[in-house]
Design a protein around this motif. Structure first.
Motif, PDB file in Angstrom:
ATOM      1  N   ASP A   1       0.782  -1.234   0.000  1.00 62.94           N
ATOM      2  CA  ASP A   1       0.000   0.000   0.000  1.00 62.94           C
ATOM      3  C   ASP A   1       0.815   1.285   0.000  1.00 62.94           C
ATOM      4  N   PHE A   2       2.135   1.194   0.154  1.00 64.75           N
ATOM      5  CA  PHE A   2       2.935   2.413   0.272  1.00 64.75           C
ATOM      6  C   PHE A   2       4.407   2.124   0.008  1.00 64.75           C
ATOM      7  N   VAL A   3       5.158   3.215  -0.124  1.00 62.80           N
ATOM      8  CA  VAL A   3       6.621   3.162  -0.222  1.00 62.80           C
ATOM      9  C   VAL A   3       7.145   4.054   0.894  1.00 62.80           C
ATOM     10  N   THR A   4       8.136   3.582   1.657  1.00 61.16           N
ATOM     11  CA  THR A   4       8.699   4.372   2.743  1.00 61.16           C
ATOM     12  C   THR A   4      10.220   4.234   2.780  1.00 61.16           C
ATOM     13  N   ILE A   5      10.845   5.150   3.478  1.00 62.66           N
ATOM     14  CA  ILE A   5      12.294   5.179   3.616  1.00 62.66           C
ATOM     15  C   ILE A   5      12.665   4.692   5.013  1.00 62.66           C
ATOM     16  N   VAL A   6      13.700   3.870   5.111  1.00 58.49           N
ATOM     17  CA  VAL A   6      14.237   3.421   6.393  1.00 58.49           C
ATOM     18  C   VAL A   6      15.737   3.706   6.376  1.00 58.49           C
ATOM     19  N   VAL A   7      16.235   4.363   7.425  1.00 61.41           N
ATOM     20  CA  VAL A   7      17.655   4.684   7.545  1.00 61.41           C
ATOM     21  C   VAL A   7      18.230   3.843   8.682  1.00 61.41           C
ATOM     22  N   ILE A   8      19.338   3.157   8.406  1.00 55.89           N
ATOM     23  CA  ILE A   8      19.948   2.210   9.338  1.00 55.89           C
ATOM     24  C   ILE A   8      21.449   2.477   9.449  1.00 55.89           C
ATOM     25  N   ALA A   9      21.995   2.337  10.654  1.00 51.39           N
ATOM     26  CA  ALA A   9      23.446   2.345  10.857  1.00 51.39           C
ATOM     27  C   ALA A   9      23.853   0.913  11.196  1.00 51.39           C
ATOM     28  N   ALA A  10      24.827   0.377  10.459  1.00 57.13           N
ATOM     29  CA  ALA A  10      25.262  -1.005  10.677  1.00 57.13           C
ATOM     30  C   ALA A  10      26.682  -1.196  10.165  1.00 57.13           C
ATOM     31  N   ASP A  11      27.294  -2.310  10.603  1.00 57.33           N
ATOM     32  CA  ASP A  11      28.661  -2.621  10.184  1.00 57.33           C
ATOM     33  C   ASP A  11      28.726  -3.305   8.822  1.00 57.33           C
ATOM     34  N   THR A  12      27.695  -4.102   8.498  1.00 54.53           N
ATOM     35  CA  THR A  12      27.709  -4.851   7.237  1.00 54.53           C
ATOM     36  C   THR A  12      26.376  -4.694   6.509  1.00 54.53           C
ATOM     37  N   ASP A  13      26.404  -4.975   5.212  1.00 56.64           N
ATOM     38  CA  ASP A  13      25.180  -4.908   4.412  1.00 56.64           C
ATOM     39  C   ASP A  13      24.142  -5.902   4.920  1.00 56.64           C
ATOM     40  N   GLU A  14      24.585  -7.107   5.263  1.00 61.00           N
ATOM     41  CA  GLU A  14      23.666  -8.148   5.725  1.00 61.00           C
ATOM     42  C   GLU A  14      22.966  -7.721   7.014  1.00 61.00           C
ATOM     43  N   LYS A  15      23.723  -7.150   7.950  1.00 64.39           N
ATOM     44  CA  LYS A  15      23.151  -6.683   9.211  1.00 64.39           C
ATOM     45  C   LYS A  15      22.168  -5.542   8.960  1.00 64.39           C
ATOM     46  N   ALA A  16      22.490  -4.678   8.011  1.00 66.44           N
ATOM     47  CA  ALA A  16      21.608  -3.552   7.691  1.00 66.44           C
ATOM     48  C   ALA A  16      20.258  -4.049   7.175  1.00 66.44           C
ATOM     49  N   PHE A  17      20.264  -5.029   6.275  1.00 69.51           N
ATOM     50  CA  PHE A  17      19.005  -5.575   5.759  1.00 69.51           C
ATOM     51  C   PHE A  17      18.195  -6.224   6.887  1.00 69.51           C
ATOM     52  N   ASP A  18      18.871  -6.934   7.794  1.00 64.76           N
ATOM     53  CA  ASP A  18      18.183  -7.536   8.947  1.00 64.76           C
ATOM     54  C   ASP A  18      17.534  -6.464   9.818  1.00 64.76           C
ATOM     55  N   LEU A  19      18.253  -5.367  10.031  1.00 70.34           N
ATOM     56  CA  LEU A  19      17.740  -4.289  10.871  1.00 70.34           C
ATOM     57  C   LEU A  19      16.548  -3.575  10.242  1.00 70.34           C
ATOM     58  N   VAL A  20      16.482  -3.531   8.920  1.00 69.15           N
ATOM     59  CA  VAL A  20      15.305  -2.947   8.258  1.00 69.15           C
ATOM     60  C   VAL A  20      14.057  -3.712   8.674  1.00 69.15           C
ATOM     61  N   GLU A  21      14.113  -5.030   8.611  1.00 68.65           N
ATOM     62  CA  GLU A  21      12.971  -5.866   9.005  1.00 68.65           C
ATOM     63  C   GLU A  21      12.594  -5.611  10.465  1.00 68.65           C
ATOM     64  N   ILE A  22      13.592  -5.527  11.329  1.00 72.56           N
ATOM     65  CA  ILE A  22      13.339  -5.306  12.752  1.00 72.56           C
ATOM     66  C   ILE A  22      12.684  -3.947  12.985  1.00 72.56           C
TER      67      ILE A  22
END
Length: 74
Positions: A12-33
């Protein structure tokens, strides 16, 4: 450490999420969280796209979110 800017496309929408992380994999995990923490009911995510990535240096890093720019054409 890196600062990531993601574009999350839900049904239903598009949104922006900003994350600080050490690795790309951790960043994608944090988006879900973060999505689970923000919404009462987790949205049906269609796509998570890495929009920008910046190295956080001594003084920091940031993104400008002007209006609603998107990489997905409507």
């Amino acid at each position: 450490m890196n600062l990531y800017r993601f574009e999350v496309t839900a049904r239903d929408f598009v949104t922006i999420v900003v994350i600080a992380a050490d690795t790309d994999e951790k960043a994608f995990d944090l988006v879900e969280i973060e999505l689970e923490k923000y919404f009462l009911k987790k949205p049906e995510v269609v796509d998570i796209s890495l929009y920008e990535k910046k190295r956080i240096r001594g003084n920091g890093a940031g993104f400008v979110l002007h209006e609603q720019e998107t990489i997905i054409k409507s």
